[in-house]
Scaffold this active site. Sequence first.
Site, PDB file in Angstrom:
ATOM      1  N   ARG B 293       0.826  -1.212   0.000  1.00 27.34           N
ATOM      2  CA  ARG B 293       0.000   0.000   0.000  1.00 27.34           C
ATOM      3  C   ARG B 293       0.858   1.259   0.000  1.00 27.34           C
ATOM      4  NH1 ARG B 293      -5.260  -1.870   3.767  1.00 27.34           N
ATOM      5  NH2 ARG B 293      -6.106  -3.134   2.070  1.00 27.34           N
ATOM      6  N   TYR B 436      -6.086  -1.178  -6.866  1.00 30.26           N
ATOM      7  CA  TYR B 436      -5.400  -2.369  -6.335  1.00 30.26           C
ATOM      8  C   TYR B 436      -4.794  -2.166  -4.944  1.00 30.26           C
ATOM      9  CZ  TYR B 436      -1.046  -0.842  -8.936  1.00 30.26           C
ATOM     10  OH  TYR B 436       0.028  -0.191  -9.449  1.00 30.26           O
ATOM     11  N   GLU B 437      -4.468  -3.274  -4.306  1.00 27.41           N
ATOM     12  CA  GLU B 437      -4.016  -3.292  -2.901  1.00 27.41           C
ATOM     13  C   GLU B 437      -5.067  -2.655  -1.978  1.00 27.41           C
ATOM     14  OE1 GLU B 437      -1.911  -5.232  -3.146  1.00 27.41           O
ATOM     15  OE2 GLU B 437      -0.522  -4.797  -4.758  1.00 27.41           O
ATOM     16  N   GLY B 438      -6.324  -2.904  -2.274  1.00 28.65           N
ATOM     17  CA  GLY B 438      -7.418  -2.327  -1.481  1.00 28.65           C
ATOM     18  C   GLY B 438      -7.905  -1.058  -2.143  1.00 28.65           C
TER      19      GLY B 438
END
Lengths: 560, 560
Positions: B293, B436-438
């Site tokens: 993140r 992406y990545e949350g």
Amino acid sequence: MTQPYRPDAALSARWLLDVLDAPATWRELSALAEHADADLTRQVLEEAATFVHEVVAPLNRVGDETGARWHDGAVTMPPGFRDAYQAFWRAGWPALSAPPALGGQGLPVALEFVLYEWLSAANHGWTMAPGLLHGAVECLRHHASPALQARYLPQLVSGEWLATMALTEPHAGSDLGLVRTRATPAGDDGYRIEGTKIFISGGEHDLTDNIVHLVLARLPDAPPGPKGLSLLLAPKWLPDGRRNAIVCERIEAKMGLHASPTCVLRFDGAEGWLVGAPHQGLAAMFVMMNAARLHVALQGIGLLDAAWQKAHAYAHERRQMRAPQRRDPAQAADPIIDHPAVQRLLDTQRAWIDTGRLLAYRTALALDVAHHHPDGARRQAAQRWCALITPVLKAAWTEQAFHGASDCLQVFGGHGYVREWGIEQIVRDARVTMIYEGTNEIQAQDLLLRKTLPDGGAALAALLRELQADAPADAAWHAGAQRLHALLTRLAAADEAQRLALWPVAGDFLRAVALTLMGWARARLGRHDAAWDSEVGAAFDRWVWPEQAWRCEMVERALG
Amino acid sequence: MTQPYRPDAALSARWLLDVLDAPATWRELSALAEHADADLTRQVLEEAATFVHEVVAPLNRVGDETGARWHDGAVTMPPGFRDAYQAFWRAGWPALSAPPALGGQGLPVALEFVLYEWLSAANHGWTMAPGLLHGAVECLRHHASPALQARYLPQLVSGEWLATMALTEPHAGSDLGLVRTRATPAGDDGYRIEGTKIFISGGEHDLTDNIVHLVLARLPDAPPGPKGLSLLLAPKWLPDGRRNAIVCERIEAKMGLHASPTCVLRFDGAEGWLVGAPHQGLAAMFVMMNAARLHVALQGIGLLDAAWQKAHAYAHERRQMRAPQRRDPAQAADPIIDHPAVQRLLDTQRAWIDTGRLLAYRTALALDVAHHHPDGARRQAAQRWCALITPVLKAAWTEQAFHGASDCLQVFGGHGYVREWGIEQIVRDARVTMIYEGTNEIQAQDLLLRKTLPDGGAALAALLRELQADAPADAAWHAGAQRLHALLTRLAAADEAQRLALWPVAGDFLRAVALTLMGWARARLGRHDAAWDSEVGAAFDRWVWPEQAWRCEMVERALG
């Protein structure tokens, strides 16, 4: 995976006929009285919706993936495009709102607006082709000689031939005063055109048997700058059957809108005829440009609705995680429509689409009034509305189309970033609407520097009063309108330094006006539809309306 | 037309060493005391800038245009990518901040942060490949058995092999609790993995001789939901030289990031080993996820700087129309940098880039402190900073990357929409960072629902106080910080209905926090650099800071 766009004809008919009471307007206009009635309107919209959904929408994906292809000066359109276009003009759609004297059907402009909003939603790339027809017809009607009109208007009214607007050159984009293309008298009544134009949408294609270019150029005795521009008509095929000396050198590789060929056109002594008086080309071109700007606003509204349709459907289908209020405790996860961030996102787009639509339809009625009303004062008021709202609708709804479509992409998560669902195409396609027919920054300058400061905001204040008289009692909206009124008073009194400080907040000012207009539309829709009021209207009040005060504040701060 | 990205090593060194006084932090950490000094930092950054500009940046365009290509299960990377990657790891860049005991160079994390920000700016697609290395190393260091570490850590520390994070499944995106992939004990110490994973960045490629997949799966006795997930390591090539049963079924056609293969991986009884305890996979994976993140936040900052560089150069070169204050009356038009709307647009991006950078560098120092400080309270405070700022940096700077890059595209007018100038590629590439990545919505929920409401905002209030103690006297900023403090107090007292009403404004809350942090960075930079203060700082005050109050207001309104 990806469903073709489906217009809602009943909704558009209801808003036009009931919410805006269009028949009351049409009855006052003798030119429309016999053509416009509620049943005919409903019927035309139903047929239009069917054509859009069944013929045009299914070609959207192939348009993006195959794209227009250039080979040796010729452009092949994506599979199915020519057939769909031939069906379109033969069914009479381009002539819907054209005057019967020119072979048109004489229906209200609103029907054309609705049609083009849907077409853009369904297939933006395909719709670029007929998109300039209406503006070209208006331009020629008002500026071309009777002989030129007789030679080209019938085929442009019917849409049998298509038109382009050839303005931009590599060094002359927003700044048309820098145009260098030259037109030299050719002895007969014609001219020879020399120069290269870029960014010509539909400059070459295989949809129609001829293409009519409207070209900005300089005559030999032209003064420099924008006052030395003349407009010329140059067709791809000349009346005697010869190919004109216009070469499509290449088409651009673009972020999106792959189905619309963006052409570099070289005019190699091409034969053309003057449209309007020498050096008066910009005025003639602006007839076309204003029509095109409203058209781009419709693209924005349509594209946003297309994005919303996809995201809304997906949000009901896709289940991920627990929403704060569980719908189905028995299931492992809730539909993402139940997640508040998703709801807010979708409702916000709905509020923009719906208020934008209502404002666009009202603008279409204003165009009818401006053309046909027997009372000069009514015509003038309608023209004022159109002049003021054109930059606002163009800039605010194209910005929302891009950002809102990107928000809708977000609803799909990673699936939105892959091509499969078609949502990323809308984001890419929509991006150009913020640029062409005058960038949104130019629209903001147009509204503030040309249409507000010179008359001390009088026209805008009059428009606001008109809406206030018409709007139901909504305390928040009237307070917002008053704040904008107060701002106009301050603008009228601004000194030179303050006027300079206003330039960078022209965009905030445009958005403050857009939101105020939206507030009126929200009140009007809410009064007519209780379900809309409690769903979309309530979302508008919570998520959209607060920005009106912030944008006013940004302009106030700039004034010091 | 399009120049390769050029990092400014001197600027980054100055901000790190002078503005943030990094050496004062490093001197307190025995692990870094011998590795970190100002001269070495400058030298490493100079070398990194050269590598980025000369080796990686020139491949950005071919990465987009050729893209990664799939054929029969194998993926060929764009021309030049493998050579650049081999040069990258052989020069030691992946091991820059890894512990010396593992074969790393033991330099401060800040150098790695600066390197990856630049790499992302120069070539986002290429940088996806090594982007997960650091997280994979951290994950294995803390959770894998000594035997597994011995087998895989050296090659991952050096970057000789690359790693993936195999989480997502078609029905399980944000919601990992829905993962169905199964891992069955295989008799020896290993497992057999069955299932299909999607959206695996770098799941297959030809950059390295092996690829190490970290896979979330369920053991036979696993409870349902996220507490039944285990993490397994499964390499493309097994230690005995056999190819593991992992098949790349296809790669996705995406909006952008064409150079990074987004793979569908089928695990057909693939051999793997458990990382960490059974059913504790999510905790192990989150070590990797948190690193990822922050990495995505660096991508956002880098991409925005790349877009700004292009637009800034173009705005000085391109002349259109008259600016309100003419620079060159002798020329037919002024450079568009003189147009106020363009200035505001570019200065706004600069303010976001610069404040984001300073916050990212400060976060890198906090990571050093969290890893190495002898004082437990200092380690804890640093961890608190990292936990709170991770979702903020990830969401706010990726959102700005996309919207700001789109703004930079606007500076080019129609030329921005064609591929020629490379600016539209940045917009397309940047879009995925919001997902992406949350997704950014998940980041906002993480900040509000997990990291703020549970402790009544205590951690965030402590962080604010820390910044207030550290910030110069800036009345506007302190007033903003106080407003956020007051909001935290109200959040702490919120009842159940109010908490529910907060869900849809989680994004506003995150943005209010981001802007408050930016205000601190703006004050800090302004104090150290008078020229920055009067240019970027002043633009920040005018165009960026007002949003802080509006975002606070949106959250206040939701509380009622």
